[in-house]
Design a protein around this motif. Structure first.
Motif, PDB file in Angstrom:
ATOM      1  N   THR A   1      39.245 -26.438 -19.248  1.00  0.00           N
ATOM      2  CA  THR A   1      38.818 -27.670 -18.585  1.00  0.00           C
ATOM      3  C   THR A   1      38.052 -28.585 -19.530  1.00  0.00           C
ATOM      4  O   THR A   1      38.047 -29.796 -19.349  1.00  0.00           O
ATOM      5  N   GLY A   2      37.343 -28.004 -20.499  1.00  0.00           N
ATOM      6  CA  GLY A   2      36.459 -28.801 -21.341  1.00  0.00           C
ATOM      7  C   GLY A   2      35.221 -29.257 -20.603  1.00  0.00           C
ATOM      8  O   GLY A   2      34.460 -30.072 -21.117  1.00  0.00           O
ATOM      9  N   LEU A   3      34.986 -28.758 -19.400  1.00  0.00           N
ATOM     10  CA  LEU A   3      33.841 -29.188 -18.604  1.00  0.00           C
ATOM     11  C   LEU A   3      32.619 -28.336 -18.911  1.00  0.00           C
ATOM     12  O   LEU A   3      32.739 -27.180 -19.307  1.00  0.00           O
ATOM     13  N   THR A   4      31.445 -28.937 -18.688  1.00  0.00           N
ATOM     14  CA  THR A   4      30.202 -28.168 -18.817  1.00  0.00           C
ATOM     15  C   THR A   4      29.291 -28.482 -17.640  1.00  0.00           C
ATOM     16  O   THR A   4      29.376 -29.561 -17.044  1.00  0.00           O
ATOM     17  N   GLY A   5      28.422 -27.556 -17.314  1.00  0.00           N
ATOM     18  CA  GLY A   5      27.482 -27.723 -16.211  1.00  0.00           C
ATOM     19  C   GLY A   5      26.464 -28.813 -16.514  1.00  0.00           C
ATOM     20  O   GLY A   5      26.001 -28.948 -17.649  1.00  0.00           O
ATOM     21  N   GLY A   6      26.132 -29.608 -15.511  1.00  0.00           N
ATOM     22  CA  GLY A   6      25.188 -30.704 -15.694  1.00  0.00           C
ATOM     23  C   GLY A   6      23.871 -30.483 -14.984  1.00  0.00           C
ATOM     24  O   GLY A   6      22.828 -30.310 -15.609  1.00  0.00           O
ATOM     25  N   ARG A   7      23.901 -30.483 -13.662  1.00  0.00           N
ATOM     26  CA  ARG A   7      22.656 -30.318 -12.919  1.00  0.00           C
ATOM     27  C   ARG A   7      22.929 -29.844 -11.498  1.00  0.00           C
ATOM     28  O   ARG A   7      24.046 -29.942 -10.992  1.00  0.00           O
ATOM     29  N   HIS A   8      21.853 -29.362 -10.904  1.00  0.00           N
ATOM     30  CA  HIS A   8      21.903 -28.908  -9.513  1.00  0.00           C
ATOM     31  C   HIS A   8      21.225 -29.953  -8.645  1.00  0.00           C
ATOM     32  O   HIS A   8      20.116 -30.403  -8.967  1.00  0.00           O
ATOM     33  N   ILE A   9      21.845 -30.306  -7.523  1.00  0.00           N
ATOM     34  CA  ILE A   9      21.237 -31.262  -6.600  1.00  0.00           C
ATOM     35  C   ILE A   9      21.094 -30.642  -5.203  1.00  0.00           C
ATOM     36  O   ILE A   9      21.765 -29.663  -4.883  1.00  0.00           O
ATOM     37  N   PHE A  10      20.232 -31.252  -4.414  1.00  0.00           N
ATOM     38  CA  PHE A  10      19.927 -30.749  -3.069  1.00  0.00           C
ATOM     39  C   PHE A  10      19.575 -29.256  -3.088  1.00  0.00           C
ATOM     40  O   PHE A  10      20.003 -28.501  -2.213  1.00  0.00           O
ATOM     41  N   VAL A  11      18.783 -28.862  -4.091  1.00  0.00           N
ATOM     42  CA  VAL A  11      18.454 -27.438  -4.211  1.00  0.00           C
ATOM     43  C   VAL A  11      17.618 -26.950  -3.023  1.00  0.00           C
ATOM     44  O   VAL A  11      17.647 -25.769  -2.689  1.00  0.00           O
ATOM     45  N   GLY A  12      16.920 -27.888  -2.353  1.00  0.00           N
ATOM     46  CA  GLY A  12      16.129 -27.512  -1.192  1.00  0.00           C
ATOM     47  C   GLY A  12      16.970 -27.081   0.003  1.00  0.00           C
ATOM     48  O   GLY A  12      16.454 -26.477   0.944  1.00  0.00           O
ATOM     49  N   GLU A  13      18.258 -27.410  -0.024  1.00  0.00           N
ATOM     50  CA  GLU A  13      19.143 -27.047   1.084  1.00  0.00           C
ATOM     51  C   GLU A  13      20.023 -25.846   0.763  1.00  0.00           C
ATOM     52  O   GLU A  13      20.886 -25.476   1.548  1.00  0.00           O
ATOM     53  N   LYS A  14      19.801 -25.216  -0.383  1.00  0.00           N
ATOM     54  CA  LYS A  14      20.687 -24.108  -0.757  1.00  0.00           C
ATOM     55  C   LYS A  14      20.541 -22.948   0.217  1.00  0.00           C
ATOM     56  O   LYS A  14      19.524 -22.803   0.881  1.00  0.00           O
ATOM     57  N   SER A  15      21.545 -22.111   0.270  1.00  0.00           N
ATOM     58  CA  SER A  15      21.475 -20.954   1.160  1.00  0.00           C
ATOM     59  C   SER A  15      20.562 -19.888   0.546  1.00  0.00           C
ATOM     60  O   SER A  15      20.082 -20.030  -0.586  1.00  0.00           O
ATOM     61  N   ASP A  16      20.348 -18.817   1.297  1.00  0.00           N
ATOM     62  CA  ASP A  16      19.313 -17.845   0.907  1.00  0.00           C
ATOM     63  C   ASP A  16      19.834 -16.591   0.222  1.00  0.00           C
ATOM     64  O   ASP A  16      19.077 -15.678  -0.057  1.00  0.00           O
ATOM     65  N   TYR A  17      21.138 -16.545  -0.060  1.00  0.00           N
ATOM     66  CA  TYR A  17      21.698 -15.301  -0.590  1.00  0.00           C
ATOM     67  C   TYR A  17      21.894 -15.305  -2.097  1.00  0.00           C
ATOM     68  O   TYR A  17      22.439 -14.381  -2.669  1.00  0.00           O
ATOM     69  N   TYR A  18      21.479 -16.382  -2.783  1.00  0.00           N
ATOM     70  CA  TYR A  18      21.627 -16.436  -4.240  1.00  0.00           C
ATOM     71  C   TYR A  18      20.476 -17.222  -4.837  1.00  0.00           C
ATOM     72  O   TYR A  18      19.828 -18.007  -4.143  1.00  0.00           O
TER      73      TYR A  18
END
Ligand SMILES: [Zn+2]
Ligand SMILES: [Zn+2]
Length: 134
Positions: free
Chosen positions: A105-122
């Motif tokens: 893909t040539g893609l790379t990770g940038g950033r995480h958003i809405f981290v306050g809404e993430k689920s609780d299993y990870y």
């Protein structure tokens, strides 16, 4: 930004396929509830200007309005969740799920958003920037 070659991608069954001809920004990981409930985990996508994006096959493409002014494109046959688009956005971007691109893909990770809404299993285990909204 990564190389400007044409990138191709598709859903699992191939009913929806696309090409992107441009540099592609880093991947944004969105942990909001809308993304969780439509993707099954979190959303990992890149925003592409529509002029650089071409749908090459849309045989099984369906759109779902997940909230006001937001629609998500998915394959009605394999269930693949491909696109996210804000309607009425004059800059005309379409967000494409990173996992739909053929490798490499040539893609790379940038950033995480809405981290306050993430689920609780990870936990978010990398060092990328994390923001509460976007
Ligand atoms: Zn499909
Ligand atoms: Zn989201």
């Amino acid at each position: 930004m990564s190389n400007p070659d044409t990138r191709k991608g598709s859903c699992h069954c191939g009913g929806v396929a696309f090409e992107v001809r441009s540099d592609v920004p880093d991947v944004t990981f969105c942990h909001c509830v809308d993304c969780r409930k439509t993707t099954g985990h979190f959303h990992a996508a890149v925003g592409i200007k529509e002029k650089n994006f071409k749908l090459t096959k849309d045989e099984t493409l369906k759109w779902y309005a997940s909230s006001e002014n937001v629609r998500r494109g998915f394959c009605e046959r394999c269930g693949g969740n491909l696109f996210y688009q804000r309607e009425g956005n004059e800059t005309s971007y379409i967000a494409v799920q990173a996992g739909m691109f053929d490798v490499p893909t040539g893609l790379t990770g940038g950033r995480h958003i809405f981290v306050g809404e993430k689920s609780d299993y990870y936990e978010i285990g990398d060092d990328l920037p994390k923001v509460d909204r976007w």
